[in-house]
Scaffold this motif. Sequence first.
Motif, PDB file in Angstrom:
ATOM      1  N   HIS A 108       0.808  -1.216   0.000  1.00 19.08           N
ATOM      2  CA  HIS A 108       0.000   0.000   0.000  1.00 19.08           C
ATOM      3  C   HIS A 108       0.844   1.270   0.000  1.00 19.08           C
ATOM      4  CE1 HIS A 108       0.768  -0.380   4.346  1.00 19.08           C
ATOM      5  NE2 HIS A 108       0.549   0.909   4.415  1.00 19.08           N
ATOM      6  N   GLU A 109       2.160   1.090   0.199  1.00 20.37           N
ATOM      7  CA  GLU A 109       3.039   2.262   0.156  1.00 20.37           C
ATOM      8  C   GLU A 109       3.636   2.469  -1.240  1.00 20.37           C
ATOM      9  OE1 GLU A 109       4.988   2.229   4.576  1.00 20.37           O
ATOM     10  OE2 GLU A 109       5.535   0.579   3.253  1.00 20.37           O
ATOM     11  N   LEU A 110       3.241   1.602  -2.200  1.00 22.81           N
ATOM     12  CA  LEU A 110       3.804   1.680  -3.546  1.00 22.81           C
ATOM     13  C   LEU A 110       2.760   2.198  -4.523  1.00 22.81           C
ATOM     14  CD1 LEU A 110       5.572  -1.814  -3.639  1.00 22.81           C
ATOM     15  CD2 LEU A 110       6.647   0.399  -3.209  1.00 22.81           C
ATOM     16  N   SER A 111       3.227   2.861  -5.592  1.00 20.76           N
ATOM     17  CA  SER A 111       2.306   3.308  -6.634  1.00 20.76           C
ATOM     18  C   SER A 111       1.875   2.100  -7.463  1.00 20.76           C
ATOM     19  CB  SER A 111       2.999   4.324  -7.534  1.00 20.76           C
ATOM     20  OG  SER A 111       3.964   3.655  -8.332  1.00 20.76           O
ATOM     21  N   GLY A 112       0.858   2.300  -8.305  1.00 28.08           N
ATOM     22  CA  GLY A 112       0.376   1.207  -9.144  1.00 28.08           C
ATOM     23  C   GLY A 112       1.480   0.619 -10.015  1.00 28.08           C
ATOM     24  N   GLY A 113       2.279   1.501 -10.619  1.00 33.68           N
ATOM     25  CA  GLY A 113       3.360   1.033 -11.484  1.00 33.68           C
ATOM     26  C   GLY A 113       4.412   0.269 -10.705  1.00 33.68           C
ATOM     27  N   GLN A 114       4.720   0.775  -9.500  1.00 36.68           N
ATOM     28  CA  GLN A 114       5.720   0.091  -8.667  1.00 36.68           C
ATOM     29  C   GLN A 114       5.212  -1.275  -8.240  1.00 36.68           C
ATOM     30  OE1 GLN A 114       6.047   3.216  -5.741  1.00 36.68           O
ATOM     31  NE2 GLN A 114       8.037   3.881  -6.533  1.00 36.68           N
ATOM     32  N   GLN A 115       3.924  -1.324  -7.912  1.00 38.30           N
ATOM     33  CA  GLN A 115       3.347  -2.609  -7.515  1.00 38.30           C
ATOM     34  C   GLN A 115       3.454  -3.606  -8.665  1.00 38.30           C
ATOM     35  OE1 GLN A 115      -0.547  -2.611  -5.741  1.00 38.30           O
ATOM     36  NE2 GLN A 115      -0.191  -0.714  -4.662  1.00 38.30           N
ATOM     37  N   GLN A 116       3.169  -3.137  -9.884  1.00 35.28           N
ATOM     38  CA  GLN A 116       3.217  -4.038 -11.030  1.00 35.28           C
ATOM     39  C   GLN A 116       4.652  -4.504 -11.284  1.00 35.28           C
ATOM     40  OE1 GLN A 116       1.472  -6.342 -12.517  1.00 35.28           O
ATOM     41  NE2 GLN A 116      -0.113  -4.930 -13.206  1.00 35.28           N
ATOM     42  N   ARG A 117       5.624  -3.634 -11.023  1.00 34.92           N
ATOM     43  CA  ARG A 117       7.029  -4.053 -11.154  1.00 34.92           C
ATOM     44  C   ARG A 117       7.338  -5.186 -10.192  1.00 34.92           C
ATOM     45  NH1 ARG A 117      10.753  -0.597 -13.690  1.00 34.92           N
ATOM     46  NH2 ARG A 117       9.716   1.215 -14.597  1.00 34.92           N
ATOM     47  N   VAL A 118       6.896  -5.004  -8.945  1.00 41.66           N
ATOM     48  CA  VAL A 118       7.157  -6.043  -7.941  1.00 41.66           C
ATOM     49  C   VAL A 118       6.454  -7.343  -8.343  1.00 41.66           C
ATOM     50  CG1 VAL A 118       6.862  -6.703  -5.521  1.00 41.66           C
ATOM     51  CG2 VAL A 118       7.459  -4.346  -6.106  1.00 41.66           C
ATOM     52  N   ALA A 119       5.217  -7.198  -8.871  1.00 44.95           N
ATOM     53  CA  ALA A 119       4.473  -8.392  -9.277  1.00 44.95           C
ATOM     54  C   ALA A 119       5.213  -9.130 -10.394  1.00 44.95           C
ATOM     55  CB  ALA A 119       3.070  -8.002  -9.722  1.00 44.95           C
ATOM     56  N   ILE A 120       5.807  -8.369 -11.308  1.00 46.70           N
ATOM     57  CA  ILE A 120       6.573  -9.002 -12.392  1.00 46.70           C
ATOM     58  C   ILE A 120       7.770  -9.750 -11.816  1.00 46.70           C
ATOM     59  CG2 ILE A 120       8.066  -8.500 -14.377  1.00 46.70           C
ATOM     60  CD1 ILE A 120       6.094  -6.137 -14.989  1.00 46.70           C
ATOM     61  N   ALA A 121       8.471  -9.083 -10.892  1.00 42.20           N
ATOM     62  CA  ALA A 121       9.618  -9.731 -10.247  1.00 42.20           C
ATOM     63  C   ALA A 121       9.178 -10.990  -9.523  1.00 42.20           C
ATOM     64  CB  ALA A 121      10.281  -8.755  -9.271  1.00 42.20           C
ATOM     65  N   ARG A 122       8.031 -10.899  -8.849  1.00 42.21           N
ATOM     66  CA  ARG A 122       7.548 -12.035  -8.068  1.00 42.21           C
ATOM     67  C   ARG A 122       7.237 -13.232  -8.980  1.00 42.21           C
ATOM     68  NH1 ARG A 122       1.976 -11.595  -4.724  1.00 42.21           N
ATOM     69  NH2 ARG A 122       1.228 -11.257  -6.843  1.00 42.21           N
ATOM     70  N   ALA A 123       6.609 -12.947 -10.126  1.00 41.76           N
ATOM     71  CA  ALA A 123       6.275 -14.027 -11.049  1.00 41.76           C
ATOM     72  C   ALA A 123       7.542 -14.652 -11.633  1.00 41.76           C
ATOM     73  CB  ALA A 123       5.371 -13.512 -12.159  1.00 41.76           C
ATOM     74  N   LEU A 124       8.514 -13.810 -11.967  1.00 40.69           N
ATOM     75  CA  LEU A 124       9.714 -14.326 -12.625  1.00 40.69           C
ATOM     76  C   LEU A 124      10.649 -15.025 -11.650  1.00 40.69           C
ATOM     77  CD1 LEU A 124      10.372 -11.387 -15.072  1.00 40.69           C
ATOM     78  CD2 LEU A 124       9.347 -13.619 -15.540  1.00 40.69           C
ATOM     79  N   ALA A 125      10.577 -14.630 -10.371  1.00 41.20           N
ATOM     80  CA  ALA A 125      11.478 -15.217  -9.377  1.00 41.20           C
ATOM     81  C   ALA A 125      11.242 -16.712  -9.204  1.00 41.20           C
ATOM     82  CB  ALA A 125      11.312 -14.504  -8.027  1.00 41.20           C
ATOM     83  N   THR A 126      10.074 -17.200  -9.642  1.00 39.26           N
ATOM     84  CA  THR A 126       9.819 -18.635  -9.526  1.00 39.26           C
ATOM     85  C   THR A 126      10.378 -19.390 -10.719  1.00 39.26           C
ATOM     86  OG1 THR A 126       7.692 -18.467 -10.665  1.00 39.26           O
ATOM     87  CG2 THR A 126       7.664 -18.191  -8.269  1.00 39.26           C
ATOM     88  N   GLU A 127      11.068 -18.685 -11.638  1.00 41.67           N
ATOM     89  CA  GLU A 127      11.591 -19.289 -12.855  1.00 41.67           C
ATOM     90  C   GLU A 127      10.529 -20.117 -13.554  1.00 41.67           C
ATOM     91  OE1 GLU A 127      14.465 -18.502 -13.923  1.00 41.67           O
ATOM     92  OE2 GLU A 127      15.458 -17.684 -12.148  1.00 41.67           O
ATOM     93  N   PRO A 128       9.405 -19.511 -13.892  1.00 42.78           N
ATOM     94  CA  PRO A 128       8.313 -20.296 -14.489  1.00 42.78           C
ATOM     95  C   PRO A 128       8.693 -20.781 -15.882  1.00 42.78           C
ATOM     96  CG  PRO A 128       7.822 -17.972 -14.661  1.00 42.78           C
ATOM     97  CD  PRO A 128       9.087 -18.075 -13.857  1.00 42.78           C
ATOM     98  N   ARG A 129       8.159 -21.955 -16.223  1.00 42.18           N
ATOM     99  CA  ARG A 129       8.404 -22.453 -17.576  1.00 42.18           C
ATOM    100  C   ARG A 129       7.520 -21.714 -18.566  1.00 42.18           C
ATOM    101  NH1 ARG A 129       8.293 -28.723 -16.119  1.00 42.18           N
ATOM    102  NH2 ARG A 129       6.913 -27.878 -14.520  1.00 42.18           N
TER     103      ARG A 129
END
Lengths: 267, 267, 352
Positions: free
Chosen positions: C131-152
């Motif tokens: 809640h302390e992040l802007s929408g764009g920042q949140q989406q950046r973190v979400a991208i990092a979170r998805a990629l950190a699992t090394e998805p196939r």
Amino acid sequence: MTRPYAVRAPFAVRAPVTVAALTLLAGCSQGSAGTTGTPQDPPARTLTVLAAASLQRSFERIGSDFEGDHPGVTVRFGFGGSSGLVAQLADGAPADVLATANEPTMDTAVAEGLVAGEPTPFASNRLQIVVPKDNPAGIRSLGDLADPGAKVVLCAPAVPCGAASVAVEQAAGIDIRPVSEEQSVTDVLGKVRSGEADAGLVYVTDVAGAGDEVAGLDVAEAASARSTYPIATLTRADDAALAEEFVAAVTGAEGQSVLQAAGFAAP
Amino acid sequence: MTRLPSLTIPRWLLVPAALGALLVAVPVVAMALTVDWREFGPLVTSEASTDALWLSLRTASVSTLLCLLFGIPLAVVLARTTGAAATLLRSLVLLPLVLPPVVGGIALLQAFGRRGLLGDTLDVLGLEIAFSTTAVVIAQTFVAMPFLVLSLEGALRAAGTRFEDVAATLGAGPTTVFRRVTLPLALPGLVAGTVLAFARCLGEFGATITFAGSLQGTTRTLPLEIYLQREGDPQAAVALSLVLVGVAVLVIALTRARRDSLVAGAT
Amino acid sequence: MTLTADIALESRDVAVDLVVETGETLALLGPNGAGKSTVLAALAGLLHPRGTVALDDRVLSDTGTRTWVAPHDRGIALLAQEARLFPHLDAGDNVAFGPRARGQSRTEAAATAARWLDEVGMTAHAHRRPHELSGGQQQRVAIARALATEPRVLLVDEPLSALDAEAAPEIRDLLRRVLAERTTVLVTHEVLDAALLADRVAVMDAGRVVDTGETTRVLSRPRSDFGARFAGLNLVRGVASDGALLMADGRLLHGLAESPVADGQPVAAVVAPSAVSIHLTHPHGSPRNSLDAVVTELEPHGHLVRVRTDLLSADVTPAAVAELRLHRGSAVVLAVKATEVHLHPSRPLSLA
């Protein structure tokens, strides 16, 4: 035609529902003589009697006989623990007659200035051992109640039947360790009836009223803890004469025979 | 800080709102005014009173833990399943909420009593539940669990499955999702439900007196003690009632403060 | 890592047959309610479709053989429209969540998270709550979170639609960078997202795929009526050269860059047909762009005529068509103002 309310007053049959409901509300707040009724009938009157729970079956019988003898009169009852009834009266509950299960409670009512005239003793009751019909713990005497293996339920010493139980224990020189100290005789009876407890001390009238599910064993020492039931008219009675008549009905021959049939002894 | 109601509230609403608040506040204040404060200390520190308070706190804590143990899984199952079976299960689980506690006590007797459905089984296992502190805990858990389930289920439904879905696609198995996502997100609801359940345990009377009996130090919790004192010593009953009010207010205040910090952290 | 899916969800009236090749980004393009997100949920295992989903040889779900792999065992990450960051965890713990769930130790997961936060430029915000992040920042973190699992396989659902106009280009740029060489299904209703991020496009309408093919072809020459209604954009690919787009034949298309592009970097220019005018000779006092072209097709387009050429399409009035005597094979000059040409960093041309 159905009667929407459990009101025994004759007006309820023909009066419009709203009037009946309003009168019912008024009856709740006044708890005394109503004024509706057709001119040729005697005026409708209501008598409110507060009585100890153990008197319920006997008093309901006496009350319906009383209504038969007094056309236009409706007798309403409030049954409960004697101390609770006195507390209600002290808090302003409207009633005409009070009957308690022991004299100290009536004395309290007298001391609070609630009673008109002198209370009259009208019945007495004594404790009996109550056991489930099959008597699983094999209780034979008062002494068996002190057996640590027996699950005994008594009234709490703070309530009249508990005080009586303590007196019986003292007279017999035994120390009963109950598994529970209940609020009222009814609770003690309930625990024995359901088989949760092996035995209890209740009034002989309670055993008589409980039917086949339980059996009562007489206790010689109970004589020492006989409790006397007094009845009295109340200062706030709306119709003192009618209240006196009810007291007379209870102390009279017919009332006494109803009470004795329920197991009560003469005072 | 309390701000004045915003303009979106119709003014007339304030009247019934105030009356509602008074209905709760006046009796509590009246109780505080009636009590004889000079006698308050001795009244609430008698052995019977402290035994009852201590027993209440102990049993309510254990019962609340049991509510959590069984209630959390139940709430999750109810919140995440649909269909006729789930609806039926929900009605069943919430039944104690709408039942008079006395009925709950009778039902518990039929199940766990000596002559109840499981009586023989428990007997074989050497478990005696009747008249024991265990019975108090069972009665409290029975009546309080729906409060926890209802509150948590609401929170789980409100939270939805969005975060759980994300967690699953990140490789978290069901247990990890439950532990690290579902529960933390429903924490405010869980805390509120726990408080409600604890308060309900603390106040439980009807099922306890019916199912567990009443014996000082074993089964006579604070509400039972208060009810008993009403017969003998009304002043003590009022004083003990104030103690119970105090404990309840304290619990609510503590958890509210805690929950506010949780909510502030979570949004 | 080839993803194949032949699935149907009767209750939502969705039935599609998709293949996503290794390292390829497939855009599912269509209006809201076309069933795009339903397809993603079915691929992720959040819905139970009829039919089969497979990743290379591994069958993830098959109603025929009653095979079912739970979502957490699929190695398929889902990036949703809203970032859906866990509100009770800070940015770093959000990113570390997947690695932790997959068995990394606390320390390893923290290191993985730090690496990906750096990748998306969010290192400084690692200890912020969502809640302390802007929408764009949140989406950046979400991208990092998805990629950190090394998805196939990465599933991306309308990643920019919840963002404001300023944040969208940055996140699009970030996605373009991280999606390269990743097997991805991207759901969008924005033609531009498909144009800039996808190798191939499948156009969805009412639960069915109505057109599928290489991105430039689908967007510039939609085969479905439906596709034509919202596509039909001119898409020109090339490399950046001094702020303009250098086409393969050496001609330049001048435009405005949405974000800075370095010379030699692949770019795509997007031009609306309505912004293109047709002349027979090079106009005087010309706009920045006037390009020779040959008319290949004329087709009605509402009240206008869409003139297709070997370079760009132009929408002109029937009167203009008559006046210029346009027909197949006409040599014409196309004029476009530089302000009407939008240049975006793009995927390399190699896959086309």
